[in-house]
Design an enzyme around this catalytic site. Structure first.
Site, PDB file in Angstrom:
ATOM      1  N   THR A 160     -62.418   4.336 -37.802  1.00 15.33           N
ATOM      2  CA  THR A 160     -61.069   4.322 -37.225  1.00 15.33           C
ATOM      3  C   THR A 160     -60.317   3.095 -37.753  1.00 15.33           C
ATOM      4  OG1 THR A 160     -61.953   5.353 -35.241  1.00 15.33           O
ATOM      5  CG2 THR A 160     -59.783   4.322 -35.041  1.00 15.33           C
ATOM      6  N   ALA A 180     -84.272  -3.703 -37.018  1.00 16.10           N
ATOM      7  CA  ALA A 180     -83.026  -3.983 -36.290  1.00 16.10           C
ATOM      8  C   ALA A 180     -82.708  -5.474 -36.287  1.00 16.10           C
ATOM      9  CB  ALA A 180     -83.146  -3.464 -34.855  1.00 16.10           C
ATOM     10  N   GLN A 243     -68.337  -2.951 -23.722  1.00  8.85           N
ATOM     11  CA  GLN A 243     -66.871  -3.035 -23.604  1.00  8.85           C
ATOM     12  C   GLN A 243     -66.203  -1.884 -24.352  1.00  8.85           C
ATOM     13  OE1 GLN A 243     -64.764  -6.637 -23.227  1.00  8.85           O
ATOM     14  NE2 GLN A 243     -63.264  -6.160 -24.805  1.00  8.85           N
ATOM     15  N   GLU A 244     -66.770  -1.524 -25.514  1.00 10.23           N
ATOM     16  CA  GLU A 244     -66.222  -0.393 -26.270  1.00 10.23           C
ATOM     17  C   GLU A 244     -66.319   0.889 -25.432  1.00 10.23           C
ATOM     18  OE1 GLU A 244     -67.797   0.047 -30.209  1.00 10.23           O
ATOM     19  OE2 GLU A 244     -66.913   2.025 -30.490  1.00 10.23           O
ATOM     20  N   ARG A 270     -44.104  28.025 -13.910  1.00 10.70           N
ATOM     21  CA  ARG A 270     -44.396  29.269 -14.634  1.00 10.70           C
ATOM     22  C   ARG A 270     -44.639  30.417 -13.638  1.00 10.70           C
ATOM     23  NH1 ARG A 270     -43.850  31.782 -19.543  1.00 10.70           N
ATOM     24  NH2 ARG A 270     -45.546  33.265 -19.884  1.00 10.70           N
ATOM     25  N   GLY A 342     -51.217  31.505 -23.213  1.00  6.22           N
ATOM     26  CA  GLY A 342     -51.119  31.463 -24.682  1.00  6.22           C
ATOM     27  C   GLY A 342     -50.476  30.178 -25.182  1.00  6.22           C
TER      28      GLY A 342
HETATM   29  C1  FAD Z   1     -62.871  10.359 -35.024  1.00  2.00           C
HETATM   30  C2  FAD Z   1     -64.061   9.447 -35.115  1.00  2.00           C
HETATM   31  C3  FAD Z   1     -63.863   8.073 -35.113  1.00  2.00           C
HETATM   32  C4  FAD Z   1     -64.956   7.200 -35.238  1.00  2.00           C
HETATM   33  N1  FAD Z   1     -64.737   5.849 -35.333  1.00  2.00           N
HETATM   34  C5  FAD Z   1     -65.775   5.037 -35.683  1.00  2.00           C
HETATM   35  C6  FAD Z   1     -65.556   3.661 -35.995  1.00  2.00           C
HETATM   36  O1  FAD Z   1     -64.426   3.147 -35.905  1.00  2.00           O
HETATM   37  N2  FAD Z   1     -66.625   2.907 -36.384  1.00  2.00           N
HETATM   38  C7  FAD Z   1     -67.881   3.423 -36.492  1.00  2.00           C
HETATM   39  O2  FAD Z   1     -68.790   2.690 -36.866  1.00  2.00           O
HETATM   40  N3  FAD Z   1     -68.116   4.722 -36.198  1.00  2.00           N
HETATM   41  C8  FAD Z   1     -67.108   5.539 -35.803  1.00  2.00           C
HETATM   42  N4  FAD Z   1     -67.336   6.865 -35.540  1.00  2.00           N
HETATM   43  C9  FAD Z   1     -68.696   7.385 -35.679  1.00  2.00           C
HETATM   44  C10 FAD Z   1     -69.356   7.800 -34.372  1.00  2.00           C
HETATM   45  O3  FAD Z   1     -69.658   6.683 -33.586  1.00  2.00           O
HETATM   46  C11 FAD Z   1     -70.574   8.642 -34.753  1.00  2.00           C
HETATM   47  O4  FAD Z   1     -70.080   9.886 -35.246  1.00  2.00           O
HETATM   48  C12 FAD Z   1     -71.530   8.866 -33.613  1.00  2.00           C
HETATM   49  O5  FAD Z   1     -72.178   7.670 -33.270  1.00  2.00           O
HETATM   50  C13 FAD Z   1     -72.615   9.930 -33.954  1.00  2.00           C
HETATM   51  O6  FAD Z   1     -73.213   9.645 -35.192  1.00  2.00           O
HETATM   52  P1  FAD Z   1     -73.341  10.837 -36.266  1.00  2.00           P
HETATM   53  O7  FAD Z   1     -71.982  11.434 -36.426  1.00  2.00           O
HETATM   54  O8  FAD Z   1     -73.979  10.288 -37.489  1.00  2.00           O
HETATM   55  O9  FAD Z   1     -74.268  11.909 -35.595  1.00  2.00           O
HETATM   56  P2  FAD Z   1     -75.866  11.942 -35.677  1.00  2.00           P
HETATM   57  O10 FAD Z   1     -76.409  10.598 -35.374  1.00  2.00           O
HETATM   58  O11 FAD Z   1     -76.266  12.613 -36.922  1.00  2.00           O
HETATM   59  O12 FAD Z   1     -76.190  12.913 -34.440  1.00  2.00           O
HETATM   60  C14 FAD Z   1     -76.031  14.324 -34.533  1.00  2.00           C
HETATM   61  C15 FAD Z   1     -76.344  14.940 -33.168  1.00  2.00           C
HETATM   62  O13 FAD Z   1     -77.682  14.631 -32.815  1.00  2.00           O
HETATM   63  C16 FAD Z   1     -77.702  14.029 -31.539  1.00  2.00           C
HETATM   64  N5  FAD Z   1     -78.766  13.035 -31.451  1.00  2.00           N
HETATM   65  C17 FAD Z   1     -79.038  12.017 -32.284  1.00  2.00           C
HETATM   66  N6  FAD Z   1     -80.076  11.307 -31.839  1.00  2.00           N
HETATM   67  C18 FAD Z   1     -80.476  11.891 -30.671  1.00  2.00           C
HETATM   68  C19 FAD Z   1     -81.489  11.616 -29.703  1.00  2.00           C
HETATM   69  N7  FAD Z   1     -82.302  10.558 -29.840  1.00  2.00           N
HETATM   70  N8  FAD Z   1     -81.603  12.430 -28.642  1.00  2.00           N
HETATM   71  C20 FAD Z   1     -80.765  13.488 -28.483  1.00  2.00           C
HETATM   72  N9  FAD Z   1     -79.784  13.793 -29.369  1.00  2.00           N
HETATM   73  C21 FAD Z   1     -79.634  13.005 -30.435  1.00  2.00           C
HETATM   74  C22 FAD Z   1     -76.348  13.368 -31.383  1.00  2.00           C
HETATM   75  O14 FAD Z   1     -76.024  13.163 -30.018  1.00  2.00           O
HETATM   76  C23 FAD Z   1     -75.445  14.390 -32.044  1.00  2.00           C
HETATM   77  O15 FAD Z   1     -75.161  15.402 -31.126  1.00  2.00           O
HETATM   78  C24 FAD Z   1     -66.263   7.731 -35.335  1.00  2.00           C
HETATM   79  C25 FAD Z   1     -66.456   9.113 -35.301  1.00  2.00           C
HETATM   80  C26 FAD Z   1     -65.372   9.969 -35.222  1.00  2.00           C
HETATM   81  C27 FAD Z   1     -65.632  11.447 -35.234  1.00  2.00           C
END
Ligand code: FAD
Length: 381
Positions: A160, A180, A243-244, A270, A342
């Protein structure tokens, strides 16, 4: 139900945010969506109004309010316009601010914070990578020591403000063997050689925010760009994610509440079968339920805001309000779409856009599954 967490100072601040929204945001809101991003004027105007430095010390031009209720008021008022505004603004002023205020040296503060507050230095935070966001500790971007510099290689996605930010806080692996405990945060600024961005990503909702991929090819930065201690980045992020998540929860509720109030007006207006659709018992009971649900989640989030103001909000409490508020928001907005018939599926209607905009709140800032994982672990499971 009357809310009890705000006093006169917060309400005066709310009035000034509203004035900013009416004067500087609403006339351009459609343009933001067409441009897939907020123009620099938005940030400069917000800066002039004193909205960007709530947590920044006065010495660097901020308000030094140190009271999250002000952040909550800002998020609420922006959420009434659309869901992207509090997201973009919150990334800068709620999410990046603590990193730049709490972890930086005096020299870094003097270099970045005055322009952060005015909106001249727009920020983003890049944790997520194409290979995964949930398992943050597995990130692959590296920063390798070379002489007195660091060389960063890798990529980030879904960032973002990523397309327009002047400074991006980037999480990179500095000690691969330490897992980590081997991640460090770097401030990578526009113009640094090897730092490039992809296109603005084409999202299902929140067209007003720019979300981008970032690429790092042999990006060289000095120690002056390291934020906090080397290898302590993961802990720094974990300490600031509550906080986020709270910021997200505040927006989730305010966004859904606004659209629900507009839907109640629509249901009074409506007509079907020669009577307002809201007067059918099914819809009347449904709206009664939705109002009650919004007020109860609002009270829950208010309690979390107050706890955070007293520095008592735990990571688990933040996870709880984040997942529940996004779930409630999505359910409420789905009903609001249904009540619009709709028209609820037409992009020119706010309710349709709000419904699309809300979907991501169950995914970002740590998905709801990850929130439940944290809560479950805390239960000893
Ligand atoms: C519009 C938008 C804005 C964003 N802005 C930012 C930003 O500013 N900075 C930033 O760093 N990131 C940002 N993100 C990223 C966001 O934080 C990640 O998309 C999110 O953390 C999920 O990671 P992933 O998309 O890689 O999904 P994955 O980690 O691949 O997960 C896929 C699915 O598997 C599930 N899953 C994963 N692990 C487990 C588990 N242990 N148990 C159960 N289910 C699990 C997840 O819940 C999800 O449903 C943004 C995303 C979007 C869509």
């Amino acid at each position: 139900m009357k809310r009890a967490i705000f006093d006169d100072d917060h309400e005066a601040f709310r009035a000034s945010v509203r004035e900013f929204v009416e004067r500087s945001v609403l006339p351009h809101a459609e343009q933001y969506a067409e441009d897939k991003g907020l123009p620099r004027d938005y940030w400069l105007e917000a800066g002039k109004q004193g909205l960007l430095g709530l947590e920044v010390p006065e010495a660097f031009g901020g308000a030094e309010a140190n009271d999250f209720r002000f952040n909550a008021v800002l998020a609420e008022e922006l959420s009434k316009v659309n869901a992207a505004l509090p997201s973009c603004t919150g990334i800068h002023s709620d999410i990046v601010a603590p990193y730049l205020v709490e972890l930086t040296t005096d020299e870094q503060k003097a270099r970045w914070l005055p322009r952060f507050v005015t909106g001249e230095l727009l920020t983003a935070i890049a944790m997520t990578e194409p290979s995964g966001g949930s398992d943050l500790a597995a990130l692959k971007t590296t920063a390798v020591r070379d002489g007195d510099e660091w060389v960063i290689n890798g990529s980030k996605t879904f960032i973002t403000n990523g397309w327009s930010a002047d400074l991006v806080v980037v999480a990179a692996r500095t000690s691969p063997e330490k897992g980590a405990k081997g991640i460090t945060l770097f401030a990578v600024e526009t113009g640094t050689e090897g730092f490039t961005r992809g296109r603005k990503l084409d999202k299902v909702g929140q067209s007003e925010s720019d979300t981008a991929e970032l690429f790092f090819a042999d990006v060289r930065v000095s120690d002056a760009q390291v934020i906090g201690e080397v290898d302590r980045g993961f802990i720094s992020m974990m300490e600031r994610l509550p906080q986020e998540r709270l910021s997200c929860a505040v927006s989730n509720v305010a966004h859904a509440k606004q659209i629900l109030l507009e839907t109640i007006d629509y249901a009074k207006d409506r007509q079907a079968f020669k009577q307002p659709i809201g007067s059918f018992q099914h819809n009347k009971f449904l709206l009664a339920e939705l109002v009650t649900r919004i007020e109860s989640i609002e009270a829950y989030v208010d309690a979390a805001v107050l706890a955070h103001t007293k520095r008592e909000l735990t990571a688990i409490d933040a996870a709880k309000v984040k997942w529940l508020s996004s779930q409630v928001q999505n359910e409420v907005l789905d009903h609001c779409v249904q009540l619009h018939g709709g028209y609820g599926f037409m992009n020119e209607y706010r309710v349709a856009r709000a419904w699309r905009d809300a979907r991501v709140t169950k995914i970002w800032a740590g998905s709801n599954e990850i929130m439940k994982e944290l809560i479950g672990r805390d239960l000893g499971l």
